[in-house]
Design a protein around this motif. Structure first.
Motif, PDB file in Angstrom:
ATOM      1  N   SER A 256       0.256   3.873   1.824  1.00 18.67           N
ATOM      2  CA  SER A 256       0.369   4.273   3.222  1.00 18.67           C
ATOM      3  C   SER A 256      -0.654   3.436   3.982  1.00 18.67           C
ATOM      4  O   SER A 256      -1.525   2.832   3.374  1.00 18.67           O
ATOM      5  CB  SER A 256       0.033   5.749   3.372  1.00 18.67           C
ATOM      6  OG  SER A 256      -1.238   5.985   2.810  1.00 18.67           O
TER       7      SER A 256
ATOM      8  N   PHE B  79      -5.870  -4.947   7.827  1.00 18.73           N
ATOM      9  CA  PHE B  79      -5.593  -5.983   6.824  1.00 18.73           C
ATOM     10  C   PHE B  79      -4.101  -6.289   6.776  1.00 18.73           C
ATOM     11  O   PHE B  79      -3.287  -5.512   7.295  1.00 18.73           O
ATOM     12  CB  PHE B  79      -6.015  -5.530   5.419  1.00 18.73           C
ATOM     13  CG  PHE B  79      -7.496  -5.335   5.257  1.00 18.73           C
ATOM     14  CD1 PHE B  79      -8.398  -6.253   5.774  1.00 18.73           C
ATOM     15  CD2 PHE B  79      -7.987  -4.229   4.580  1.00 18.73           C
ATOM     16  CE1 PHE B  79      -9.766  -6.069   5.621  1.00 18.73           C
ATOM     17  CE2 PHE B  79      -9.349  -4.033   4.429  1.00 18.73           C
ATOM     18  CZ  PHE B  79     -10.232  -4.956   4.953  1.00 18.73           C
TER      19      PHE B  79
ATOM     20  N   CYS C 290      -3.835   3.049   6.139  1.00 21.46           N
ATOM     21  CA  CYS C 290      -5.008   3.827   6.535  1.00 21.46           C
ATOM     22  C   CYS C 290      -5.258   3.661   8.037  1.00 21.46           C
ATOM     23  O   CYS C 290      -4.993   2.598   8.603  1.00 21.46           O
ATOM     24  CB  CYS C 290      -6.230   3.364   5.755  1.00 21.46           C
ATOM     25  SG  CYS C 290      -5.999   3.508   3.980  1.00 21.46           S
TER      26      CYS C 290
ATOM     27  N   GLY D 182      -4.399  -5.000   0.852  1.00 20.71           N
ATOM     28  CA  GLY D 182      -3.405  -4.269   0.117  1.00 20.71           C
ATOM     29  C   GLY D 182      -4.016  -3.366  -0.952  1.00 20.71           C
ATOM     30  O   GLY D 182      -5.183  -3.052  -0.942  1.00 20.71           O
TER      31      GLY D 182
ATOM     32  N   CYS E  15       0.843  -1.208   0.000  1.00 14.21           N
ATOM     33  CA  CYS E  15       0.000   0.000   0.000  1.00 14.21           C
ATOM     34  C   CYS E  15       0.869   1.246   0.000  1.00 14.21           C
ATOM     35  O   CYS E  15       2.006   1.211   0.465  1.00 14.21           O
ATOM     36  CB  CYS E  15      -0.894   0.044   1.240  1.00 14.21           C
ATOM     37  SG  CYS E  15      -2.177  -1.200   1.216  1.00 14.21           S
TER      38      CYS E  15
ATOM     39  N   ALA F 267      -1.276  -5.657   5.115  1.00 17.74           N
ATOM     40  CA  ALA F 267      -0.889  -4.640   4.133  1.00 17.74           C
ATOM     41  C   ALA F 267       0.392  -3.963   4.609  1.00 17.74           C
ATOM     42  O   ALA F 267       0.522  -3.643   5.787  1.00 17.74           O
ATOM     43  CB  ALA F 267      -2.011  -3.610   4.005  1.00 17.74           C
TER      44      ALA F 267
END
Ligand code: SF4
Length: 382
Positions: A19, A26, A21, A69, A17, A28
């Motif tokens: 950034s 998840f 969130c 992701g 990702c 990610a």
């Protein structure tokens, strides 16, 4: 003995990702771009090794979901490589639905063209909300202007467009939400997911709530807004088919339905979940362990479901859907005493307006959907 059949539904996880969130729990990773190439190799190896075990079988795939992701960040050459691997490992010539999740700021003509060329036929855009200040607070990289641009470009390539929204985000007033829905129903989309904000432990948003830095909408207001949203969407032709999902007729997500109907699917990639009808498996969420799996033996946790878990899954997943629950199938799992109690509770739920009879079974009313968790807990406390 249970003969393992090749699953018709595949999930592919791209875990990188821009950034992280503020609400996300998840699997990610941000700032891990240097691992993308190794991840691609590991992912393709996993797909090839898994499918090779079914060489003697029909390996026709019906749906693929590429999630994350942020799969829209997957470099295009890598994306092509994943599909090349899939074409070699199984039969994707009759693919009915192939979705990719995309961040609005990643949507470019070039990416749209490559996704289409690879066989993707459904694009799910993560809009979440239409307020730049809130998006910034959530640490999302996209801005409202990205959504507008994405919605201009995407229909040139995809007929089956979906958007995700989150209901209950801090900073989004009731009025702002209603304006968002008024805008969304004018978009060229066929499908819409409206998720309740979930506060996961140890996420920045949960910390901010604990410190009193953000105010979340109180439940009664949230319930009213959800009910308003369902009616408003239906008024504009988006039919609710699951607690959080709405579509124009014929555009329900086939892939997601496999999860709710407990059909077999196989997930590939770090942290991906799989189900073969009996056993639930989850691949390690440790990126290093995934990348360095020796001889393709990737660490996975695996759980054979007990009858009680199967019952609970049928109940929870069935009640999420507007098509409801087949009661005959449910009472099969219960002893005589439990059967009597279960049926009497169903009668009470119908009397309370939380359930209704439907096609020989039952389903939750809108009022019941809002409290689905509570209904499930009550129905299963003997
Ligand atoms: S883009 Fe999606 S997966 Fe990535 S951090 Fe945000 S919510 Fe999580």
């Amino acid at each position: 003995m249970h003969m393992k059949l090749f699953p018709r539904h595949l999930y592919i996880h791209w875990p990188f990702c821009h950034s992280k969130c503020a609400f996300c729990d998840f699997v990610a990773f941000q700032n891990h771009e240097e691992f993308q190439e190794a991840y691609l190799q590991a992912l393709c190896r996993e797909i090839t090794t898994y499918c090779a075990d079914y060489q003697a079988q029909d390996r026709t795939v019906s749906t693929i979901f590429i999630g994350g992701g942020t799969p829209s960040l997957c470099p295009l050459e890598a994306f092509k490589q994943i599909f090349k691997t899939l074409r070699q490992a199984c039969d994707v010539s009759l693919l009915h639905e192939c979705s990719i999740e995309a961040n609005p700021s990643d949507i470019t003509q070039e990416r749209l063209a490559v996704w289409c060329e690879c066989g993707v036929n459904r694009l799910s855009i993560g809009v979440q909300c239409l307020d730049d200040t809130v998006l910034r607070t959530l640490n999302r990289t996209q801005r409202v202007s990205d959504v507008e641009r994405a919605l201009t470009l995407a229909p040139r390539y995809f007929d089956n467009l979906s958007v995700d929204l989150i209901l209950g985000l801090p900073g989004i007033t009731e009025q702002a939400w209603q304006q968002t829905i008024a805008q969304v129903v004018t978009w060229p989309i066929k499908h819409l997911s409206v998720y309740f904000l979930m506060l996961h432990e140890k996420t920045p948003l949960a910390f901010a709530r604990d410190k009193g830095l953000v105010q979340l909408m109180e439940e009664p207001a949230l319930v009213d807004l959800y009910t308003w949203t369902v009616h408003e969407l239906e008024r504009h032709g988006f039919i609710q088919y699951e607690i959080s999902n709405f579509s124009k007729p014929g555009y329900e997500s086939v892939h997601n339905r496999t999860y709710w109907d407990r059909k077999s699917y196989r997930g590939f990639g770090v942290g991906a979940a799989s189900f073969d009808g009996i056993t639930r498996q989850v691949t390690t969420n440790n990126l290093t362990a995934y990348l360095t799996a020796r001889h393709g033996v990737i660490p996975q946790s695996s759980e054979v479901l007990t009858e009680q878990q199967v019952f609970l899954e049928h109940l929870m997943l069935g009640l999420r859907q507007k098509k409801g629950l087949d009661l005959q199938g449910m009472v099969y799992f219960l002893n005589d005493c439990q059967k009597t109690e279960f049926n009497s509770k169903i009668t009470d739920l119908i009397a309370a307006g939380l359930m209704e009879e439907y096609h020989g079974g039952v389903r939750l009313t809108l009022k019941g959907m809002v409290v689905e968790n509570e209904v499930v807990v009550w129905l299963t406390s003997w």
